[in-house]
Motif scaffolding. Structure first.
Motif, PDB file in Angstrom:
ATOM      1  N   LYS A 161      -3.232   3.666  -4.528  1.00  0.00           N
ATOM      2  CA  LYS A 161      -3.628   3.707  -3.106  1.00  0.00           C
ATOM      3  C   LYS A 161      -5.153   3.700  -2.960  1.00  0.00           C
ATOM      4  N   ARG A 162      -5.830   4.479  -3.805  1.00  0.00           N
ATOM      5  CA  ARG A 162      -7.296   4.515  -3.735  1.00  0.00           C
ATOM      6  C   ARG A 162      -7.885   3.131  -4.004  1.00  0.00           C
ATOM      7  N   HIS A 163      -7.274   2.371  -4.930  1.00  0.00           N
ATOM      8  CA  HIS A 163      -7.781   1.028  -5.241  1.00  0.00           C
ATOM      9  C   HIS A 163      -7.584   0.057  -4.074  1.00  0.00           C
ATOM     10  N   PHE A 164      -6.591   0.335  -3.211  1.00  0.00           N
ATOM     11  CA  PHE A 164      -6.376  -0.561  -2.070  1.00  0.00           C
ATOM     12  C   PHE A 164      -7.629  -0.676  -1.200  1.00  0.00           C
ATOM     13  N   LYS A 165      -8.390   0.428  -1.096  1.00  0.00           N
ATOM     14  CA  LYS A 165      -9.575   0.413  -0.212  1.00  0.00           C
ATOM     15  C   LYS A 165     -10.665  -0.516  -0.734  1.00  0.00           C
ATOM     16  N   GLN A 166     -10.655  -0.768  -2.067  1.00  0.00           N
ATOM     17  CA  GLN A 166     -11.733  -1.571  -2.678  1.00  0.00           C
ATOM     18  C   GLN A 166     -11.261  -2.950  -3.104  1.00  0.00           C
ATOM     19  N   ARG A 167     -10.018  -3.298  -2.792  1.00  0.00           N
ATOM     20  CA  ARG A 167      -9.455  -4.523  -3.361  1.00  0.00           C
ATOM     21  C   ARG A 167     -10.174  -5.772  -2.853  1.00  0.00           C
ATOM     22  N   LYS A 168     -10.325  -6.739  -3.767  1.00  0.00           N
ATOM     23  CA  LYS A 168     -10.864  -8.042  -3.390  1.00  0.00           C
ATOM     24  C   LYS A 168      -9.828  -9.076  -3.778  1.00  0.00           C
ATOM     25  N   VAL A 169      -9.468  -9.947  -2.841  1.00  0.00           N
ATOM     26  CA  VAL A 169      -8.444 -10.946  -3.126  1.00  0.00           C
ATOM     27  C   VAL A 169      -8.836 -11.743  -4.379  1.00  0.00           C
TER      28      VAL A 169
ATOM     29  N   GLU B 142       0.843  -1.204   0.000  1.00  0.00           N
ATOM     30  CA  GLU B 142       0.000   0.000   0.000  1.00  0.00           C
ATOM     31  C   GLU B 142       0.876   1.252   0.000  1.00  0.00           C
ATOM     32  N   PRO B 143       0.633   2.168  -0.928  1.00  0.00           N
ATOM     33  CA  PRO B 143       1.447   3.395  -1.001  1.00  0.00           C
ATOM     34  C   PRO B 143       1.047   4.398   0.079  1.00  0.00           C
ATOM     35  N   MET B 144       1.907   5.377   0.270  1.00  0.00           N
ATOM     36  CA  MET B 144       1.576   6.547   1.081  1.00  0.00           C
ATOM     37  C   MET B 144       1.699   7.767   0.164  1.00  0.00           C
ATOM     38  N   VAL B 145       0.815   8.726   0.371  1.00  0.00           N
ATOM     39  CA  VAL B 145       0.880   9.950  -0.434  1.00  0.00           C
ATOM     40  C   VAL B 145       0.832  11.159   0.495  1.00  0.00           C
ATOM     41  N   TYR B 146       1.405  12.242   0.030  1.00  0.00           N
ATOM     42  CA  TYR B 146       1.374  13.472   0.813  1.00  0.00           C
ATOM     43  C   TYR B 146       1.212  14.641  -0.150  1.00  0.00           C
ATOM     44  N   TYR B 147       0.321  15.550   0.180  1.00  0.00           N
ATOM     45  CA  TYR B 147       0.142  16.758  -0.631  1.00  0.00           C
ATOM     46  C   TYR B 147       0.431  17.979   0.216  1.00  0.00           C
ATOM     47  N   PRO B 148       1.171  18.942  -0.331  1.00  0.00           N
ATOM     48  CA  PRO B 148       1.541  20.116   0.461  1.00  0.00           C
ATOM     49  C   PRO B 148       0.324  20.953   0.844  1.00  0.00           C
ATOM     50  N   GLU B 149       0.514  21.805   1.831  1.00  0.00           N
ATOM     51  CA  GLU B 149      -0.616  22.461   2.509  1.00  0.00           C
ATOM     52  C   GLU B 149      -1.328  23.539   1.691  1.00  0.00           C
ATOM     53  N   HIS B 150      -0.601  24.176   0.745  1.00  0.00           N
ATOM     54  CA  HIS B 150      -1.217  25.295   0.025  1.00  0.00           C
ATOM     55  C   HIS B 150      -2.152  24.763  -1.056  1.00  0.00           C
ATOM     56  N   VAL B 151      -3.379  25.279  -1.083  1.00  0.00           N
ATOM     57  CA  VAL B 151      -4.421  24.749  -1.961  1.00  0.00           C
ATOM     58  C   VAL B 151      -4.881  25.830  -2.926  1.00  0.00           C
ATOM     59  N   ILE B 152      -5.090  25.428  -4.178  1.00  0.00           N
ATOM     60  CA  ILE B 152      -5.621  26.368  -5.166  1.00  0.00           C
ATOM     61  C   ILE B 152      -6.817  25.709  -5.847  1.00  0.00           C
ATOM     62  N   THR B 153      -7.930  26.436  -5.898  1.00  0.00           N
ATOM     63  CA  THR B 153      -9.112  25.914  -6.588  1.00  0.00           C
ATOM     64  C   THR B 153      -9.079  26.355  -8.048  1.00  0.00           C
ATOM     65  N   ASN B 154      -9.970  25.743  -8.847  1.00  0.00           N
ATOM     66  CA  ASN B 154     -10.066  26.138 -10.248  1.00  0.00           C
ATOM     67  C   ASN B 154     -10.448  27.615 -10.394  1.00  0.00           C
TER      68      ASN B 154
END
Lengths: 347, 347
Positions: B316-324, B6-18
């Motif tokens: 990583k998102r797919h890990f939550k839904q994985r089925k053996v 399972e991966p780990m991800v990190y996104y920096p704190e500053h956010v910009i919207t469209n």
């Protein structure tokens, strides 16, 4: 079996001697302290000439990063295709059977990388794996060989084209006037080399049997770039001179693990052409005979240090003296401080 | 066995919207033709926000390549260590058992590369192999996975740490005002991801069984850099939109070769978050169900296109839904035009 076939090398037409280097540095920096010390070191470097992609007067006048990047892209495309064709022909492999192309180059940058250009220009298969390596510096030639080895171990039908291309002259900055800048500007040279690694046992060459990487902790400052609006600026710390004595026990261990022999008992020493002092240190720390590193010393004399290209040039020089059954190591050093080692036998 | 943990991800704190993006582009370029067309496209991008390593006002004021490279080096070192430690911990592998570290990053550049920094900061073994990949762009995350697979196939005791780190915001240039610049400046985001690939069969994750690269001839101009004194300038040609229909038959073939199944019969579609149009094309050309790419679409919504990071975030998102026992493909596209594909099964 995994065989490194005979490489091809090409050096650009413009030539600069050590005396030319001293002359132009003296003209550019008439009043710089440490100049005489630098010139003594340059005269003691054993380098007779280096090759440049541009005439010296154009090299001295190089502008910003954009100008350099454009020249790099044009020259890299031009120079890499022919030498690759020759290396593939020399190997006896069919172009369609190249399964991976690795390009090493730390003195210019482009994306898509030269790997994409080469798949197009050489008409390689569309399934060719690309591995561009830009950040391993002088260790990259050996690093590419070690990664190619892993790929060829997967399947005997795999074949790797390795291309090393350097344009150190595009990293020249006329205003740089520290002692280490003078040394950098007198040491590095331009060139390109290509070699094919074959996964099967058809052909003659240097058959690899073992590979190893070694990283020296807390030595990131030994060999570095800085980046400015005018491009890459190489920097060699004087501590790099102490690196070989520290890493030598690892090379000795690698030779013992690979062959159950002492370092001086091998037949071929395919060492990266770091500089005179580096080669002297390798000879001393491994207790080698005084002629063991002749091919590396001759490469240094003829081309300077051509970064990732050099170890492939030295490999080519060893092809002329190879004896079937002879054992050898191929070693290159680079930023990190990183040592990449391969062990093999002439077949 | 070769398992992606399972991966780990990190996104920096500053956010910009469209809407922030449209607002500041409008302020910077009040009189630019095609602006309204660009803003319609940006509003239709489905991106809700992106993350930046610097506040927006500092990003807009970024200076020359040297300034950007310094920020990159500092941020890359800071961000990569913690997420790597978390990924190693998550995998259950011991730090000393990491045999290779791969770093992918096409939005900044340093030498020695981040691989050297990570061996020091994580206290990895001195024999750790370094593979920095800077020139594979958005395909690099999948490219790293495929190179790691070859390394793990060598020996079941091999384990690879893969780190993808991107700072697209450091490639922002305030003066750029073509339609494609506006699109680039609204699409790419910053982030970092780390994942461990294990060579043995202890653990759960995505077990790889096949990999493939595909290169599309004469498409080098689809995704390119130019380099100037102010850094890297990304450029997306509008022809890139036609790439998916051309490469789709190769993906179909890869799925058939790997599983003897049709594309719509798989359980997981771990596709790089190229952009809305790219994902629509993948869905259409592979005849997938409308929910098949939800994880990629959600990643795009939450982070924009984070280049080499994105496919690891989607994994990583797919890990939550994985089925053996579920089957899946992992695919990323990048400059070349290059497609990197992996096939595997959840274990």
């Amino acid at each position: 079996m995994t065989i490194l076939c005979e490489p091809m090398v090409y050096y650009p037409e413009h030539v600069i001697t050590n005396e030319d280097t001293i002359f132009f540095l003296d003209e550019l920096h008439p009043d710089t302290p440490n100049k005489e010390k630098a010139f003594r070191m340059i005269r003691n470097s054993t380098i007779e000439k280096r090759h440049l992609i541009l005439p010296l007067d154009k090299t001295i006048e190089l502008g910003d990063f954009g100008e350099r990047a454009t020249i790099y892209s044009e020259e890299a495309r031009k120079q890499s295709t022919l030498v690759s064709q020759q290396a593939i022909k020399k190997s006896g492999a069919a172009t369609k059977d190249i399964s991976m192309v690795i390009v090493t180059s730390c003195t210019g940058f482009m994306m898509p990388s030269l790997t994409a250009h080469l798949i197009n220009s050489l008409k390689l298969s569309n399934s060719t794996i690309q591995l561009p390596i830009a950040q391993m510096g002088c260790a990259a030639g050996a690093s590419a060989i070690n990664r190619a080895y892993e790929h060829c171990q997967q399947n005997s039908s795999n074949n790797v084209l390795i291309v090393a291309l350097e344009t150190a002259s595009l990293c020249f900055h006329r205003e740089a006037n520290r002692l280490q800048d003078f040394i950098t500007n007198s040491l590095f040279g331009d060139g390109v080399a290509a070699v094919v690694m074959k996964g099967d046992d058809n052909g003659s060459g240097f058959k690899l049997s073992n590979t190893q990487s070694h990283f020296m902790n807390n030595s990131e400052e030994y060999i570095t770039y800085s980046i400015t609006s005018n491009g890459f600026h190489f920097s060699l710390d004087k501590d790099v001179m102490h690196s070989i004595s520290k890493v030598a026990p690892k090379i000795v261990q690698f030779i013992e693990d690979s062959f159950d022999k002492k370092p001086h008992e091998l037949d071929s020493y395919i060492f990266h052409t770091g500089g005179k002092r580096i080669l002297d240190e390798v000879e001393r720390c491994l207790s080698l005979n005084s002629s063991s590193l002749d091919n590396s010393r001759n490469c240094l004399r003829d081309t300077g240090n051509t970064s990732s290209v050099a170890v492939i040039d030295v490999l080519k020089r060893h092809f002329k003296q190879r004896k079937v059954g002879g054992l050898g190591v191929l070693v290159a050093f680079g930023p990190g401080f990183t040592t990449e080692m391969s062990a093999g036998e002439w077949v």
